[in-house]
Write a protein that holds these residues in place. Structure first.
Motif, short mmCIF file in Angstrom:
data_model
loop_
_atom_site.label_atom_id
_atom_site.label_comp_id
_atom_site.label_asym_id
_atom_site.label_seq_id
_atom_site.Cartn_x
_atom_site.Cartn_y
_atom_site.Cartn_z
N UNK A 112 -0.93 -1.13 -12.42
CA UNK A 112 -1.06 0.27 -12.72
C UNK A 112 -0.97 1.15 -11.69
N UNK A 113 -0.82 0.86 -10.28
CA UNK A 113 -0.77 1.67 -9.17
C UNK A 113 0.44 1.53 -8.45
N UNK A 114 1.19 0.80 -8.72
CA UNK A 114 2.27 0.17 -7.90
C UNK A 114 3.16 1.32 -6.97
N UNK A 115 3.38 2.37 -8.05
CA UNK A 115 4.23 3.34 -7.38
C UNK A 115 3.26 4.50 -6.94
N UNK A 116 2.20 4.63 -7.15
CA UNK A 116 1.24 5.43 -6.58
C UNK A 116 1.34 5.85 -4.90
N UNK A 117 1.31 6.66 -4.37
CA UNK A 117 1.13 6.94 -2.96
C UNK A 117 -0.02 6.47 -2.47
N UNK A 118 -0.39 6.13 -1.19
CA UNK A 118 -1.69 5.93 -0.83
C UNK A 118 -2.71 6.73 -0.91
N UNK A 119 -2.45 8.14 -0.82
CA UNK A 119 -3.79 8.99 -1.23
C UNK A 119 -4.06 8.89 -2.65
N UNK A 120 -3.36 8.62 -3.61
CA UNK A 120 -3.50 8.65 -4.84
C UNK A 120 -4.23 7.25 -5.16
N UNK A 121 -3.95 6.37 -4.19
CA UNK A 121 -4.44 5.04 -4.46
C UNK A 121 -6.07 5.21 -3.92
N UNK A 122 -6.16 5.65 -2.85
CA UNK A 122 -7.46 6.12 -2.16
C UNK A 122 -8.36 6.96 -3.25
N UNK A 123 -8.04 7.48 -3.86
CA UNK A 123 -8.74 8.48 -4.87
C UNK A 123 -9.00 7.65 -5.96
N UNK A 127 0.85 -1.11 0.00
CA UNK A 127 0.04 -0.17 -0.20
C UNK A 127 1.06 1.26 -0.23
N UNK A 128 2.01 1.41 0.63
CA UNK A 128 2.95 2.31 0.75
C UNK A 128 3.76 1.76 -0.29
N UNK A 129 4.17 2.29 -1.34
CA UNK A 129 4.88 1.70 -2.42
C UNK A 129 6.39 1.38 -2.25
N UNK A 130 6.73 0.41 -2.71
CA UNK A 130 8.28 -0.03 -2.55
C UNK A 130 9.21 0.81 -3.23
N UNK A 131 8.91 1.47 -4.30
CA UNK A 131 9.49 2.71 -4.87
C UNK A 131 8.81 3.78 -5.16
N UNK A 132 8.47 4.73 -4.23
CA UNK A 132 7.74 5.84 -4.30
C UNK A 132 8.06 6.86 -5.44
N UNK A 133 7.07 7.68 -5.88
CA UNK A 133 7.74 8.69 -6.90
C UNK A 133 8.66 9.60 -6.28
N UNK A 134 9.09 10.26 -6.99
CA UNK A 134 10.37 11.09 -6.52
C UNK A 134 9.42 12.33 -5.68
N UNK A 135 10.32 12.57 -4.44
CA UNK A 135 9.78 13.59 -3.69
C UNK A 135 9.02 13.08 -2.41
N UNK A 136 9.04 11.65 -2.45
CA UNK A 136 8.36 10.97 -1.33
C UNK A 136 9.35 10.06 -0.68
N UNK A 137 9.19 9.95 0.59
CA UNK A 137 10.17 8.98 1.50
C UNK A 137 9.97 7.66 1.22
#
Length: 92
Positions: free
Chosen positions: A37-48, A4-14
């Motif tokens: 489709x959603x693997x690198x998205x942050x949880x808030x984006x997945x929620x949306x 749910x919190x991505x293994x490889x977050x998008x740039x700018x995320x911890x």
């Protein structure tokens, strides 16, 4: 299996510590196509995304109830899910 919190977050995320990232508290089952489709998205984006799409599991639903998904939320969810299993085993 979805992190749910991505293994490889998008740039700018911890990036989380591996033991938290790969803990049961941060994992849920979803379809392969959604995971891709959603693997690198942050949880808030997945929620949306899931506001207009079906949720795949009860555990995923519970994870999305948290306002923020960080180390503390992951640890809390991990313990809550383990408690559910323990209580069920004690009833057996």
């Amino acid at each position: 299996m979805e992190h749910y919190y991505p293994q490889h977050p998008l740039p700018g995320h911890d990036t989380l510590e591996v033991n938290i990232l790969n803990s049961f508290g941060n994992l849920c089952l979803i379809s392969h196509s959604k995971n891709s489709r959603l693997s690198n998205f942050m949880p808030q984006a997945k929620k949306e995304y899931y506001q207009n799409n079906a949720i795949d599991s009860i555990k995923q639903y519970l994870m999305m109830q948290e306002d923020s998904w960080d180390e503390q939320a992951i640890t809390k969810h991990d313990q809550a899910m383990r408690d559910v299993f323990r209580k069920d085993l004690e009833r057996s």
